[in-house]
Motif scaffolding. Structure first.
Motif, short mmCIF file in Angstrom:
data_model
loop_
_atom_site.label_atom_id
_atom_site.label_comp_id
_atom_site.label_asym_id
_atom_site.label_seq_id
_atom_site.Cartn_x
_atom_site.Cartn_y
_atom_site.Cartn_z
N LEU A 186 0.83 -1.20 0.00
CA LEU A 186 0.00 0.00 0.00
C LEU A 186 0.87 1.25 0.00
N ILE A 187 1.89 1.26 0.86
CA ILE A 187 2.77 2.41 0.96
C ILE A 187 3.49 2.64 -0.37
N THR A 188 3.90 1.56 -1.02
CA THR A 188 4.58 1.68 -2.31
C THR A 188 3.68 2.35 -3.34
N ASP A 189 2.39 1.97 -3.34
CA ASP A 189 1.44 2.60 -4.27
C ASP A 189 1.23 4.07 -3.93
N ILE A 190 1.20 4.39 -2.63
CA ILE A 190 1.07 5.79 -2.21
C ILE A 190 2.28 6.58 -2.70
N VAL A 191 3.47 6.02 -2.51
CA VAL A 191 4.71 6.68 -2.96
C VAL A 191 4.67 6.92 -4.46
N THR A 192 4.27 5.90 -5.22
CA THR A 192 4.23 6.01 -6.67
C THR A 192 3.29 7.13 -7.11
N ASN A 193 2.10 7.16 -6.53
CA ASN A 193 1.13 8.20 -6.89
C ASN A 193 1.59 9.58 -6.46
N PHE A 194 2.17 9.67 -5.28
CA PHE A 194 2.65 10.95 -4.75
C PHE A 194 3.77 11.51 -5.64
N MET A 195 4.76 10.66 -5.94
CA MET A 195 5.88 11.10 -6.78
C MET A 195 5.41 11.44 -8.19
N THR A 196 4.48 10.65 -8.72
CA THR A 196 3.97 10.89 -10.06
C THR A 196 3.25 12.23 -10.13
N ALA A 197 2.49 12.55 -9.08
CA ALA A 197 1.79 13.84 -9.04
C ALA A 197 2.79 14.99 -9.08
N VAL A 198 3.90 14.84 -8.36
CA VAL A 198 4.93 15.89 -8.35
C VAL A 198 5.61 15.97 -9.72
N LEU A 199 5.93 14.82 -10.29
CA LEU A 199 6.58 14.81 -11.61
C LEU A 199 5.72 15.47 -12.67
N LYS A 200 4.40 15.27 -12.58
CA LYS A 200 3.50 15.89 -13.55
C LYS A 200 3.59 17.41 -13.50
N SER A 201 3.89 17.93 -12.31
CA SER A 201 4.00 19.38 -12.17
C SER A 201 5.19 19.93 -12.96
N ILE A 249 11.66 5.33 -9.39
CA ILE A 249 10.89 6.34 -10.12
C ILE A 249 11.82 7.36 -10.76
N PHE A 250 12.83 7.78 -9.99
CA PHE A 250 13.84 8.70 -10.52
C PHE A 250 14.54 8.10 -11.73
N ASP A 251 14.93 6.84 -11.60
CA ASP A 251 15.66 6.15 -12.66
C ASP A 251 14.81 6.07 -13.93
#
Length: 219
Positions: free
Chosen positions: A55-70, A122-124
């Protein structure tokens, strides 16, 4: 239809987990609490997420993706990759500093090895999408560099009050270390990169990202 229902249920679980993490932090949130808030049984929750780390991994993925979209907004999209990297890190850390609830999420990420590994991955992947991965050196060298700056930067963030550091300084340290120590980029290029990132950030409204993060599980 069943697939759509499962997707909606998964989003509800992620949204409720994110809310609980913001209120309590990862160590104080159990699967049973998430199930109760989602209005489902723990066994049904575990059919989607057998372990809390998933669950935490999915939260991290969505959180980071939201920032990357910015980073695709007008003020950022023409910048070089390392300027975007500086901005990406800064936005994550500054969100935590500005919002007590998001800080609990950020600290949860920084205190969990799997979450740190996911951030590095995600960075990679992002460097590959940017089309610069092949210019950075061998894959292991880049991976070690990313792992190092994320772990070290996370420690600086957690101790930022004691060290009198802010998100701008920590993101500077992380990007400069990656560029100089692991990629052997010259100092003039590094200074130019950091300067461009700071200039772009002056035009950016953090509230825009706050809204994106708050709505990231709504669709």
């Amino acid at each position: 239809m069943a697939r759509q229902k499962n997707l909606v249920r998964r989003h509800e679980i992620l949204r409720n987990t994110f809310i609980l993490l913001k209120k309590r932090g990862m160590e104080n949130v159990s699967l049973q609490m998430i199930a109760d808030k989602s209005g489902i049984s723990k066994s049904l929750l575990q059919s989607y997420y057998p372990h809390k780390n998933l669950l935490i991994t999915d939260i991290v993925t969505n959180f980071m993706t939201a920032v990357l979209k910015s980073l695709n907004v007008t003020d950022f999209k023409e910048l070089n990759t390392y300027s975007k990297m500086k901005i990406f890190i800064y936005l994550i850390l500054e969100q935590g500093i500005q919002d007590e609830g998001v800080e609990r999420v950020v600290k949860s990420i920084l205190s969990d090895r799997n979450s740190l590994d996911r951030w590095s991955q995600i960075f990679d992947n992002w460097l590959k999408d940017e089309g610069v991965k092949h210019d950075l050196g061998n894959d292991r060298q880049v991976q070690i560099g990313l792992n190092f700056i994320i772990t070290a930067g996370g420690s600086l963030y957690i101790k930022r009050t004691e060290l009198d550091l802010d998100a701008d300084q920590i993101s500077d340290i992380m990007v400069k270390t990656f560029m100089s120590t692991f990629l052997s980029i010259d100092e003039a290029k590094i200074d130019q990169t950091i300067g461009e990132a700071k200039s772009a950030l002056q035009k950016y409204e953090l509230a825009t990202l706050t809204q994106t993060i708050n709505e990231m599980f709504d669709n």
